[in-house]
Design a protein around this motif. Structure first.
Motif, PDB file in Angstrom:
ATOM      1  N   THR A 281       0.833  -1.196   0.000  1.00 43.28           N
ATOM      2  CA  THR A 281       0.000   0.000   0.000  1.00 43.28           C
ATOM      3  C   THR A 281       0.870   1.248   0.000  1.00 43.28           C
ATOM      4  N   ASP A 282       1.910   1.246   0.838  1.00 43.62           N
ATOM      5  CA  ASP A 282       2.806   2.416   0.900  1.00 43.62           C
ATOM      6  C   ASP A 282       3.724   2.478  -0.305  1.00 43.62           C
ATOM      7  N   ILE A 283       4.267   1.315  -0.675  1.00 44.33           N
ATOM      8  CA  ILE A 283       5.231   1.304  -1.779  1.00 44.33           C
ATOM      9  C   ILE A 283       4.563   1.757  -3.077  1.00 44.33           C
ATOM     10  N   LEU A 284       3.372   1.260  -3.330  1.00 39.95           N
ATOM     11  CA  LEU A 284       2.721   1.534  -4.621  1.00 39.95           C
ATOM     12  C   LEU A 284       1.686   2.654  -4.529  1.00 39.95           C
ATOM     13  N   GLY A 285       1.350   3.067  -3.316  1.00 39.27           N
ATOM     14  CA  GLY A 285       0.331   4.103  -3.167  1.00 39.27           C
ATOM     15  C   GLY A 285      -1.062   3.617  -3.556  1.00 39.27           C
ATOM     16  N   ILE A 286      -1.307   2.333  -3.402  1.00 40.49           N
ATOM     17  CA  ILE A 286      -2.633   1.776  -3.730  1.00 40.49           C
ATOM     18  C   ILE A 286      -3.202   1.152  -2.462  1.00 40.49           C
ATOM     19  N   PRO A 287      -4.376   1.594  -2.004  1.00 48.98           N
ATOM     20  CA  PRO A 287      -4.972   0.931  -0.845  1.00 48.98           C
ATOM     21  C   PRO A 287      -5.233  -0.544  -1.167  1.00 48.98           C
ATOM     22  N   ILE A 288      -4.967  -1.403  -0.213  1.00 48.17           N
ATOM     23  CA  ILE A 288      -5.260  -2.836  -0.386  1.00 48.17           C
ATOM     24  C   ILE A 288      -5.947  -3.273   0.897  1.00 48.17           C
ATOM     25  N   THR A 289      -7.126  -3.864   0.757  1.00 52.63           N
ATOM     26  CA  THR A 289      -7.968  -4.139   1.921  1.00 52.63           C
ATOM     27  C   THR A 289      -8.303  -5.619   2.018  1.00 52.63           C
ATOM     28  N   ARG A 290      -8.199  -6.128   3.232  1.00 50.99           N
ATOM     29  CA  ARG A 290      -8.565  -7.522   3.491  1.00 50.99           C
ATOM     30  C   ARG A 290     -10.068  -7.569   3.699  1.00 50.99           C
ATOM     31  N   ILE A 291     -10.769  -8.356   2.894  1.00 51.72           N
ATOM     32  CA  ILE A 291     -12.240  -8.335   2.945  1.00 51.72           C
ATOM     33  C   ILE A 291     -12.868  -9.666   3.315  1.00 51.72           C
ATOM     34  N   GLY A 292     -12.082 -10.712   3.404  1.00 53.49           N
ATOM     35  CA  GLY A 292     -12.723 -11.996   3.707  1.00 53.49           C
ATOM     36  C   GLY A 292     -11.732 -13.127   3.810  1.00 53.49           C
ATOM     37  N   GLN A 293     -12.271 -14.325   3.751  1.00 52.09           N
ATOM     38  CA  GLN A 293     -11.496 -15.533   4.021  1.00 52.09           C
ATOM     39  C   GLN A 293     -11.901 -16.652   3.082  1.00 52.09           C
ATOM     40  N   ILE A 294     -10.942 -17.464   2.741  1.00 50.97           N
ATOM     41  CA  ILE A 294     -11.233 -18.672   1.955  1.00 50.97           C
ATOM     42  C   ILE A 294     -11.603 -19.795   2.923  1.00 50.97           C
ATOM     43  N   LYS A 295     -12.717 -20.462   2.603  1.00 47.38           N
ATOM     44  CA  LYS A 295     -13.254 -21.529   3.466  1.00 47.38           C
ATOM     45  C   LYS A 295     -13.383 -22.817   2.665  1.00 47.38           C
ATOM     46  N   ARG A 296     -13.593 -23.896   3.393  1.00 50.19           N
ATOM     47  CA  ARG A 296     -13.988 -25.134   2.731  1.00 50.19           C
ATOM     48  C   ARG A 296     -15.351 -24.911   2.081  1.00 50.19           C
ATOM     49  N   GLY A 297     -15.671 -25.660   1.032  1.00 46.66           N
ATOM     50  CA  GLY A 297     -17.018 -25.569   0.455  1.00 46.66           C
ATOM     51  C   GLY A 297     -17.017 -24.913  -0.898  1.00 46.66           C
ATOM     52  N   LYS A 298     -18.137 -24.226  -1.187  1.00 52.47           N
ATOM     53  CA  LYS A 298     -18.363 -23.717  -2.546  1.00 52.47           C
ATOM     54  C   LYS A 298     -18.985 -22.332  -2.489  1.00 52.47           C
ATOM     55  N   GLY A 299     -18.669 -21.497  -3.426  1.00 50.26           N
ATOM     56  CA  GLY A 299     -19.366 -20.221  -3.563  1.00 50.26           C
ATOM     57  C   GLY A 299     -18.927 -19.178  -2.545  1.00 50.26           C
ATOM     58  N   VAL A 300     -19.462 -17.973  -2.736  1.00 53.77           N
ATOM     59  CA  VAL A 300     -19.085 -16.841  -1.887  1.00 53.77           C
ATOM     60  C   VAL A 300     -20.276 -16.450  -1.024  1.00 53.77           C
ATOM     61  N   SER A 301     -20.089 -16.363   0.302  1.00 52.22           N
ATOM     62  CA  SER A 301     -21.165 -15.834   1.151  1.00 52.22           C
ATOM     63  C   SER A 301     -20.776 -14.467   1.647  1.00 52.22           C
ATOM     64  N   LEU A 302     -21.787 -13.619   1.640  1.00 54.35           N
ATOM     65  CA  LEU A 302     -21.593 -12.249   2.103  1.00 54.35           C
ATOM     66  C   LEU A 302     -22.084 -12.167   3.542  1.00 54.35           C
ATOM     67  N   LEU A 303     -21.240 -11.631   4.426  1.00 58.56           N
ATOM     68  CA  LEU A 303     -21.606 -11.545   5.840  1.00 58.56           C
ATOM     69  C   LEU A 303     -21.776 -10.091   6.263  1.00 58.56           C
ATOM     70  N   HIS A 304     -22.830  -9.871   7.040  1.00 63.04           N
ATOM     71  CA  HIS A 304     -23.036  -8.538   7.615  1.00 63.04           C
ATOM     72  C   HIS A 304     -23.254  -8.755   9.098  1.00 63.04           C
ATOM     73  N   ASP A 305     -22.396  -8.187   9.939  1.00 62.60           N
ATOM     74  CA  ASP A 305     -22.413  -8.469  11.376  1.00 62.60           C
ATOM     75  C   ASP A 305     -22.425  -9.979  11.632  1.00 62.60           C
TER      76      ASP A 305
END
Ligand code: ADP
Ligand code: MG
Length: 322
Positions: A281-305
């Motif tokens: 982020t500092d070296i390239l000046g591009i924000p990079i954000t951690r948004i989730g985790q890889i899990k066992r299983g299939k597909g993407v679930s969106l979590l809110h609280d």
């Protein structure tokens, strides 16, 4: 035929420039390039069709930029270094102002990345642009979609949603004020390919993709090819100030999560790589954000609280309902 024809003149006038990195550029039956030892050739093509990929009234300079940018973005997502591009251009008529502006948008971006236009094709028909991009990546080091592992983090560069918010505004699904629309539509028309980030992620990212169809859809592609599932925490998805005003509405949230055209990178990495990724982020000046985790299983679930939320639309599919 003499060596002058409208087609030949058009190519000579607008699309012939010195090809610094090629053995032979525009003008012969093929271009010739010299691929370095120990490197894999990375090749990708993207087509843009008027009315499908862009509004017919788009400014041609923006279009020239975008036609190349979406291809550079694919090179970025592989962690490769772009060198060569081909342009297959189908236009309904010869409009010199249009061609000059299109070529300016294309070559300004090409120059920024040191990419040479080494060939193409020019035909008459409904406005369609196909760019093929080629680059190099150290053999075996490309960032593929299939390498995500259970326990990896999911990251995204920059922020997502502005391009799709501009589209949603054009379709009357949401309302942006004039200043917000102007800013958001520039993300749609002139996306920034994350080429330096892609290369910096070699050896860090386990899988990567560029976001063209939508964050959730593109992460789903990583999951499918990696044989894993993922969770994404809604609150951590990075949005612009414009996105922040709309993420709490259904249409706004759909655009941000399921709308495409941002051309940010979404990638996965081992948790041990967190510090190195944050340093980028500092070296390239591009924000990079951690948004989730890889899990066992299939597909993407969106979590809110911590609870699963449903989101309609799973990204753009040209053949949906076909
Ligand atoms: P051919 O008939 O052998 O396909 P063309 O007349 O289509 O050759 O093209 C002549 C040369 O111009 C070729 O080197 C081709 O790659 C190049 N060219 C044609 N159209 C474009 C374009 N839009 N941009 C860049 N190069 C082009
Ligand atoms: Mg041809």
């Amino acid at each position: 035929m003499a060596n002058s024809s409208p087609e030949f003149d058009l190519i000579a006038r607008y699309f012939t420039r010195p090809a610094a990195n090629a053995v032979l550029g525009v003008g012969d039956d093929c271009a010739l390039v010299d691929v370095s030892n120990g490197m894999d050739l990375a090749v990708s093509t993207d087509t843009m069709v008027s009315g499908t990929h862009f509004f017919p009234d788009v400014n041609p300079e923006n279009l020239g930029h975008k036609a190349l940018a979406v291809n550079l973005s694919d090179i970025a997502a592989m962690g490769a270094m772009p060198y060569w591009a081909m342009l297959a251009l189908t236009v309904p008529n010869v409009n010199h102002d249009w061609l000059a502006a299109f070529a300016k948008g294309f070559f300004d971006l090409a120059q920024e990345y040191n990419v040479s236009l080494i060939g193409g094709d020019t035909t008459r028909g409904p406005l369609t642009l196909t760019v093929t991009i080629m680059g190099e990546v150290p053999a075996g080091a490309a960032l593929r979609r299939g390498g995500a592992k259970v326990g990896n983090d999911v990251w995204v560069s920059g922020n997502v949603g502005d391009a799709a918010l501009a589209v949603a505004h054009r379709y009357g699904k949401i309302v942006l004020d004039a200043a917000d629309y102007h800013e958001a539509v520039m993300r749609l028309y002139e996306p920034t390919p994350r080429v330096s980030l892609g290369q910096a992620l070699r050896g860090l990212a386990t899988a990567a993709i560029d976001i063209s169809d939508g964050l959730l859809a593109d992460l789903t592609h990583i999951c499918r090819l990696s044989g894993v599932g993922a969770t994404v925490d809604l609150a951590s998805v990075p949005v612009s100030a414009i996105g922040a005003k709309h993420i709490n509405t259904d249409e706004g949230r759909n655009a941000i999560l399921a709308g495409g055209d941002d051309y940010e990178l979404c990638f996965t990495a081992h948790p041990n790589s967190r510090d190195s990724i944050e340093d980028l982020t500092d070296i390239l000046g591009i924000p990079i954000t951690r948004i989730g985790q890889i899990k066992r299983g299939k597909g993407v679930s969106l979590l809110h609280d911590g609870k699963a939320v449903k989101i309609d639309g799973s990204g753009y599919d040209h053949f949906k309902g076909a």
